[in-house]
Design an enzyme around this catalytic site. Sequence first.
Site, PDB file in Angstrom:
ATOM      1  N   HIS A  18      43.374  53.467  52.183  1.00 39.09           N
ATOM      2  CA  HIS A  18      44.553  52.596  52.055  1.00 39.09           C
ATOM      3  C   HIS A  18      45.661  53.049  53.012  1.00 39.09           C
ATOM      4  CE1 HIS A  18      43.105  51.924  47.687  1.00 39.09           C
ATOM      5  NE2 HIS A  18      42.956  50.775  48.296  1.00 39.09           N
ATOM      6  N   LYS A  42      42.437  42.885  35.425  1.00 39.63           N
ATOM      7  CA  LYS A  42      41.616  44.046  35.744  1.00 39.63           C
ATOM      8  C   LYS A  42      42.087  45.271  34.963  1.00 39.63           C
ATOM      9  CE  LYS A  42      39.850  45.728  40.184  1.00 39.63           C
ATOM     10  NZ  LYS A  42      39.973  45.521  41.637  1.00 39.63           N
ATOM     11  N   ARG A  91      36.140  46.823  55.024  1.00 47.02           N
ATOM     12  CA  ARG A  91      35.321  47.993  55.336  1.00 47.02           C
ATOM     13  C   ARG A  91      33.955  47.608  55.854  1.00 47.02           C
ATOM     14  NH1 ARG A  91      36.382  50.173  49.434  1.00 47.02           N
ATOM     15  NH2 ARG A  91      35.969  47.961  49.222  1.00 47.02           N
ATOM     16  N   SER A 135      38.250  53.282  45.775  1.00 42.77           N
ATOM     17  CA  SER A 135      38.922  53.847  44.597  1.00 42.77           C
ATOM     18  C   SER A 135      37.907  54.055  43.478  1.00 42.77           C
ATOM     19  CB  SER A 135      40.027  52.909  44.115  1.00 42.77           C
ATOM     20  OG  SER A 135      40.993  52.744  45.113  1.00 42.77           O
TER      21      SER A 135
HETATM   22  O1  PNS Z   1      42.686  45.906  45.290  1.00 45.27           O
HETATM   23  P1  PNS Z   1      42.151  44.644  44.720  1.00 45.27           P
HETATM   24  O2  PNS Z   1      41.929  44.789  43.240  1.00 45.27           O
HETATM   25  O3  PNS Z   1      40.925  44.146  45.441  1.00 45.27           O
HETATM   26  O4  PNS Z   1      43.294  43.535  44.924  1.00 45.27           O
HETATM   27  C1  PNS Z   1      43.158  42.246  44.432  1.00 45.27           C
HETATM   28  C2  PNS Z   1      44.499  41.470  44.504  1.00 45.27           C
HETATM   29  C3  PNS Z   1      45.595  42.233  43.810  1.00 45.27           C
HETATM   30  C4  PNS Z   1      44.900  41.258  45.944  1.00 45.27           C
HETATM   31  C5  PNS Z   1      44.274  40.083  43.816  1.00 45.27           C
HETATM   32  O5  PNS Z   1      43.707  40.276  42.562  1.00 45.27           O
HETATM   33  C6  PNS Z   1      45.567  39.292  43.668  1.00 45.27           C
HETATM   34  O6  PNS Z   1      46.067  38.743  44.634  1.00 45.27           O
HETATM   35  N1  PNS Z   1      46.139  39.240  42.449  1.00 45.27           N
HETATM   36  C7  PNS Z   1      47.374  38.563  42.175  1.00 45.27           C
HETATM   37  C8  PNS Z   1      47.159  37.247  41.417  1.00 45.27           C
HETATM   38  C9  PNS Z   1      46.786  36.122  42.361  1.00 45.27           C
HETATM   39  O7  PNS Z   1      47.568  35.672  43.173  1.00 45.27           O
HETATM   40  N2  PNS Z   1      45.528  35.655  42.249  1.00 45.27           N
HETATM   41  C10 PNS Z   1      44.963  34.618  43.094  1.00 45.27           C
HETATM   42  C11 PNS Z   1      44.331  35.234  44.332  1.00 45.27           C
HETATM   43  S1  PNS Z   1      43.556  34.013  45.345  1.00 45.27           S
END
Ligand code: PNS
Length: 168
Positions: A18, A42, A91, A135
């Site tokens: 990150h 999550k 990645r 992670s």
């Molecule tokens: O590190 P991650 O868990 O892969 O990140 C995922 C994240 C936080 C980018 C995604 O879950 C997110 O954008 N969540 C916020 C809610 C939202 O806008 N959801 C619609 C995404 S298309």
Amino acid sequence: MQKIAIYPGSFDPLTNGHLDILKRALNIFDKVIVAVTVGGSKKTLFSGQERLDMIRTATAGWKRIVPENFSGLLVDYARKKKAIALIRGLRAVSDFEYELQMGLMNRRLSSRPPHKNPLETVYLMPDEKFTYLSSTLVKEIARLKGNVRDFVPKIVEEKLNAKFHAVI
Ligand code: PNS
């Protein structure tokens, strides 16, 4: 005008991968907001506040980055912050499908009022040495008492050890 990007994620916990992406983003944008999810669906090992605190400590002294917690839709948060782009790390090919889906959905959601411009996602590749780092793996290694020193900042190593192996 300042070019602001948002680097969103669960960061459960922050890894050196990150940080590598964050450095690359700072070469392109004037300011990067590290947006750490709270209250999402999550389940996380660390609380939103803990994840934020680790990022703050690991990036102390870095200029032009602002770590924050966020909840709700990412596109709405990005509009509020006047961000012109999202940053995501890619990645391997296995990341691509999920990232494409999210990137296209975010662009679609931000393509109508009250949004002014569609929100684009900029995908950055980490250094090759981080392509296998995640992670999830870091948590598993730490839980099983493996050494994660090479993969995470010191503060994260300490917090992982405290979480899994605290002597009470
Ligand atoms: O590190 P991650 O868990 O892969 O990140 C995922 C994240 C936080 C980018 C995604 O879950 C997110 O954008 N969540 C916020 C809610 C939202 O806008 N959801 C619609 C995404 S298309």
